[in-house]
Design a protein around this motif. Sequence first.
Motif, PDB file in Angstrom:
ATOM      1  N   GLY A   1      -6.492   5.218  12.742  1.00 64.05           N
ATOM      2  CA  GLY A   1      -5.285   5.996  12.455  1.00 64.05           C
ATOM      3  C   GLY A   1      -5.675   7.338  11.884  1.00 64.05           C
ATOM      4  O   GLY A   1      -6.728   7.882  12.202  1.00 64.05           O
ATOM      5  N   TYR A   2      -4.844   7.829  10.995  1.00 61.28           N
ATOM      6  CA  TYR A   2      -5.138   9.134  10.417  1.00 61.28           C
ATOM      7  C   TYR A   2      -5.697   8.945   9.012  1.00 61.28           C
ATOM      8  O   TYR A   2      -6.697   8.270   8.819  1.00 61.28           O
ATOM      9  N   LEU A   3      -5.100   9.529   8.043  1.00 64.86           N
ATOM     10  CA  LEU A   3      -5.585   9.316   6.688  1.00 64.86           C
ATOM     11  C   LEU A   3      -4.406   9.123   5.753  1.00 64.86           C
ATOM     12  O   LEU A   3      -3.281   9.445   6.091  1.00 64.86           O
ATOM     13  N   ARG A   4      -4.714   8.563   4.612  1.00 64.26           N
ATOM     14  CA  ARG A   4      -3.653   8.323   3.642  1.00 64.26           C
ATOM     15  C   ARG A   4      -3.843   9.266   2.470  1.00 64.26           C
ATOM     16  O   ARG A   4      -4.969   9.442   1.975  1.00 64.26           O
ATOM     17  N   TYR A   5      -2.771   9.860   2.008  1.00 59.07           N
ATOM     18  CA  TYR A   5      -2.865  10.821   0.916  1.00 59.07           C
ATOM     19  C   TYR A   5      -2.894  10.120  -0.425  1.00 59.07           C
ATOM     20  O   TYR A   5      -2.002  10.260  -1.237  1.00 59.07           O
TER      21      TYR A   5
ATOM     22  N   GLU B   1     -15.364  10.896  15.051  1.00 56.81           N
ATOM     23  CA  GLU B   1     -14.894   9.694  14.360  1.00 56.81           C
ATOM     24  C   GLU B   1     -13.548   9.883  13.678  1.00 56.81           C
ATOM     25  O   GLU B   1     -13.047   8.961  13.046  1.00 56.81           O
ATOM     26  N   SER B   2     -13.001  11.080  13.772  1.00 59.76           N
ATOM     27  CA  SER B   2     -11.689  11.344  13.165  1.00 59.76           C
ATOM     28  C   SER B   2     -11.631  10.930  11.719  1.00 59.76           C
ATOM     29  O   SER B   2     -10.588  10.481  11.249  1.00 59.76           O
ATOM     30  N   ASN B   3     -12.755  11.049  11.014  1.00 58.56           N
ATOM     31  CA  ASN B   3     -12.745  10.674   9.600  1.00 58.56           C
ATOM     32  C   ASN B   3     -12.902  11.940   8.771  1.00 58.56           C
ATOM     33  O   ASN B   3     -14.001  12.270   8.328  1.00 58.56           O
ATOM     34  N   VAL B   4     -11.801  12.651   8.601  1.00 59.92           N
ATOM     35  CA  VAL B   4     -11.865  13.927   7.895  1.00 59.92           C
ATOM     36  C   VAL B   4     -12.244  13.766   6.426  1.00 59.92           C
ATOM     37  O   VAL B   4     -13.072  14.524   5.919  1.00 59.92           O
TER      38      VAL B   4
ATOM     39  N   PHE C   1     -11.106  13.309  -1.324  1.00 62.89           N
ATOM     40  CA  PHE C   1     -10.631  12.177  -2.119  1.00 62.89           C
ATOM     41  C   PHE C   1      -9.563  11.355  -1.411  1.00 62.89           C
ATOM     42  O   PHE C   1      -9.016  10.424  -1.985  1.00 62.89           O
ATOM     43  N   PHE C   2      -9.228  11.725  -0.168  1.00 64.57           N
ATOM     44  CA  PHE C   2      -8.240  10.948   0.557  1.00 64.57           C
ATOM     45  C   PHE C   2      -8.895   9.728   1.195  1.00 64.57           C
ATOM     46  O   PHE C   2     -10.102   9.639   1.326  1.00 64.57           O
TER      47      PHE C   2
ATOM     48  N   LEU D   1      -9.242  22.998  -0.567  1.00 64.68           N
ATOM     49  CA  LEU D   1      -8.688  21.999   0.352  1.00 64.68           C
ATOM     50  C   LEU D   1      -9.730  20.959   0.716  1.00 64.68           C
ATOM     51  O   LEU D   1      -9.458  19.759   0.755  1.00 64.68           O
ATOM     52  N   LEU D   2     -10.920  21.438   1.003  1.00 61.54           N
ATOM     53  CA  LEU D   2     -12.019  20.530   1.348  1.00 61.54           C
ATOM     54  C   LEU D   2     -12.254  19.537   0.222  1.00 61.54           C
ATOM     55  O   LEU D   2     -12.394  18.335   0.437  1.00 61.54           O
TER      56      LEU D   2
END
Lengths: 305, 374, 355
Positions: A54-58, A261-264, A47-48, A41-42
Amino acid sequence: MAHEAQTEPATDSGRLPPIKYLVVSYPAIALVTLFAVPLLLLFVFSFFRNISGGYLRYVVTAENYVRFLQEPLYLDRLVFSLRIAAVTTLGSLVLGYPLAYRLATTDSSLLRRAVMVLVVSSLWLTFIIRGYAWAVLLRSNGLFPILAAELGLTDAPVSLVPGYWALVVSMVYVFLPFMVLTLYTSIKNVDHELREAARNLGAGPITTFRHVTLPLTKDGIISGSLLVFVLSMGVYVLPRILGNPPQWTLAVVIGNQVTVESNVPFGATLSIILMLVVVALIAVTVRLAGVDTFGVSATEEGEQG
Amino acid sequence: MKVPDNTKISQNRRGFLKYTSVAGAGALTALSGCVGGFSGDGTASSLTVSSFGGAFKEILEAELYEPFEEETGISIESQAQGGTAEIIPRIRSAVENGNAPVDVLTVPVPGVLRGLNSDLWMTHEESEFENLEFISDDLMKYDDDGNLVGIGSQAWLINLVHNTEETDNGPTSWTSLWDSTYEDQMAMMTPPVTGYMPDIAAAIHFDGADSLQSESDIRDVFEKLSEVTPQAQMWYTNEANFQSSLENGETPMGMLYNDITLVLQDQGAPVESTFVDEGSVLGSGRWVSPRTSENGTAITQFIDYASRPAVQDRVSRNLYTVPTIEEQHSELDAETYQRVAGPGLDSAIVPNFDMYVERQEFINQLWNELIIDS
Amino acid sequence: MSQIILDAVEKVYPGGVHAVKDASLVVEDGEFVTIVGPSGCGKTTTLRTLAGFEQPTSGTVGLGGIEVSGVPPNERATGMVFQDFALFPHMTVGENIAFGLTVGGDWPEDEVDTRIEEMLELVELSGFRDRMPDQLSGGQQQRIALARALAPEPEVLLLDEPLASLDKQLRESMQVELRRIQEQIGITTILVTHNQTEALTMSDRIAVMNDGRFEQVGAPTEVYQQPATKFVADFIGTANVFDGTVRNVSDSRVTVDCDGVEFEAAAPDYVAVGDSVTVVTRPEHTVVEPGDTRTNVFEGDVSVSRFLGDHHECHVTLPSGSDVVGVVDSDGPTVSGGDRVSLGVDAKDCLVVVE
């Protein structure tokens, strides 16, 4: 660390009886679900794309890896992590070897047991408590700065925390038991008769150490150093408690990417890179040293090390 | 995140702690599940409200939740929440699953904006409220379609504070951050979305918010801002860390919220809070609700109650936060108002919130380079 | 001069174990002395005290005329061969041999080279120089250990049960080898073992140790034929031991009554009627159904008869209950268990031991 699943003895037909698959499968399942799947998963998340605010884009993109290569800050943190891990390893080796040596060669089993209990029991406390203990000892009204001032080393008690040396001291303290335990086993395995033979042949204590004990504990030194180094590469709590941002390791930066930073995705990228670096280091060390570390041996079976 | 040390609060402020509090800080996995009991006719008999933890939460419980409960019969389950970066992901995954772990939150502006980007917030019908007219217009937040999503909850000022035993003359101007006289003595706030240091640098050395519009302008501001690092003895994310250092004199001065400092002062700590010459930084929170909550009626009642001038005044008197109602409606006496808001809100530095949301990654990158490479 | 003098050496360990109580011994230049005794008798402790690994609680140790009681092992001119050989596993055979020259001493390089070859030749392992110890067999390791100990030209050679971990055949051939090498070099040697055969075959003198003391020190034949104590008689070789009381003393004979069996034995010095003594006979002198007349004859039942190649060994139980071991000549009668037989032993072959 990975552990091997125990294989049951085969039946006459040469195949494992069905019931035994259950026993073998439990560690395998645990390994897969708790280790392999999260790791996968990591890897995928790295690669996202992250969206500011906002959140992230798949979507699949390599931009996080590119960012690591382009922004010098992150490579710099990686180098800092390597540096401080090296210093910690050296420190714990220098302090740990004499202690382990004394423990392994002393006749007094009371002393040995007492010190062992002390060393091992310090592992029961979490990093955080031990880290804060050093914060207390090293701030300007703490024991060590006051001592230093009393001894005339400084004019007035100077706080060492937050700071680079506070971090190093606490890291050495926290990881020393790992080094001591590894070295202890290694030193103990050196037959004391070998030392006696060396003495008999004219070597004094220091010469004996240099020519007999030290070379024969080479494996232990490398194993212990590798263990401490790898553990040090992952310190997150200690730099945050005892260091300022210039002392933040890559692990701290990774943590911040996710929690602050909410940057997963980028956090995942940095994690993968950190992991690859550590794995590469282990592989190189095992290869070069030919050492049987953690059951991973660079020499073939049957060959003597 | 504001987490004052809750062990320092004196008895009369603690109030009755008959509310169960669930620590929400750090829980990234959503505590999803429907909250709030329902009576037969569809009106909720309980509400879950979250705010910053520690003393902040305790005082709100005593001065806001409890009186509300007495008046309306709606019981409140009080929760503590973490920083913006923790709240938003948590709410987001709950909303995606159709759940609402909490009914009302007080969220700082950047968090509200991020929530808007992810369409998290419930919209409110202004006509259902009675007291919104008292709230400052600046402190009401609408979405792009003009619907009301956030109502001003509390406001706070970031001042310069110092330990009175360590130094007689604490810094009074933001320029002291660049002044080498204070080398290695000051505590500074991180991350920038909480401490707003870029806004301070822009206000002092550039043209304020105008200088934070383009990337190259922002870079210039950060370049100037990087000159504060020699003065920084510590960078703190959690004000509790600075609190203890400030009180024992280890870090004799720095940036800190006015409200916490006054609370500490009341407890006898040798600390003093100074409103900054060029204007203290004004941050504020909004009452927002996840759009998946089903307690709309009770939420409206609660927010309305919290917006009553008398209630706002009462909270301010005890928590020292700045009331979100317009000054004319406040009945705080001059002395109290002075303590809480200093020379007034017009002189305060209002941060450029959008920047922290639209350019989140860019700002964070510059900030990390600033504090790490020092 | 590489004489060894142990003078009333005593060793008490911190736990209270009194390992060596009183050890006094003089080993002459070039002598091969074996200290032999059962496990725990203190022989290894005595050897280690000589090497310097133990400090005597009291008494002195002298090497080559100098008192060395307080001198550390690396400063004594002793070369020791350990029971497990203790070869350095991380060094080649050549490096092992050279250890005492290069690390423990400072011989010039060219001499070291020559010396290594010399030693390898001495133990007949030339060409093994670059092998690693784990590539050698047990016997080869032992020889390298010996070469290593001898390389620095020590004054004294100490051997701690060197043959214990070898199989029987190898042991016997090594016994011969060791002695040959020792005689060739002429080095004063002390060997410690529990195996009395080794002691008898290899040594110039034997020191029999029991419970921290030397019970007898002398040439092998002397110790064998004239044991000074019951213990020595029992430990060295096989012996039939009879406790008894002196009945009669004459010029050259004594008569001893041992539980009903009367022995006429050679008279030792200083014995009187009524003394408690022990009569000792060797099996080889105690013949079953002797063809000739013997001074002492007694009867008993055969319990076991064992064939040992060149003779039979017979265990006979006397009416008094004691067990006697005797031999049957190859041309003697065949005996088997249960037979009633007579045993005969000459008076001159009966020793009287007075403790």
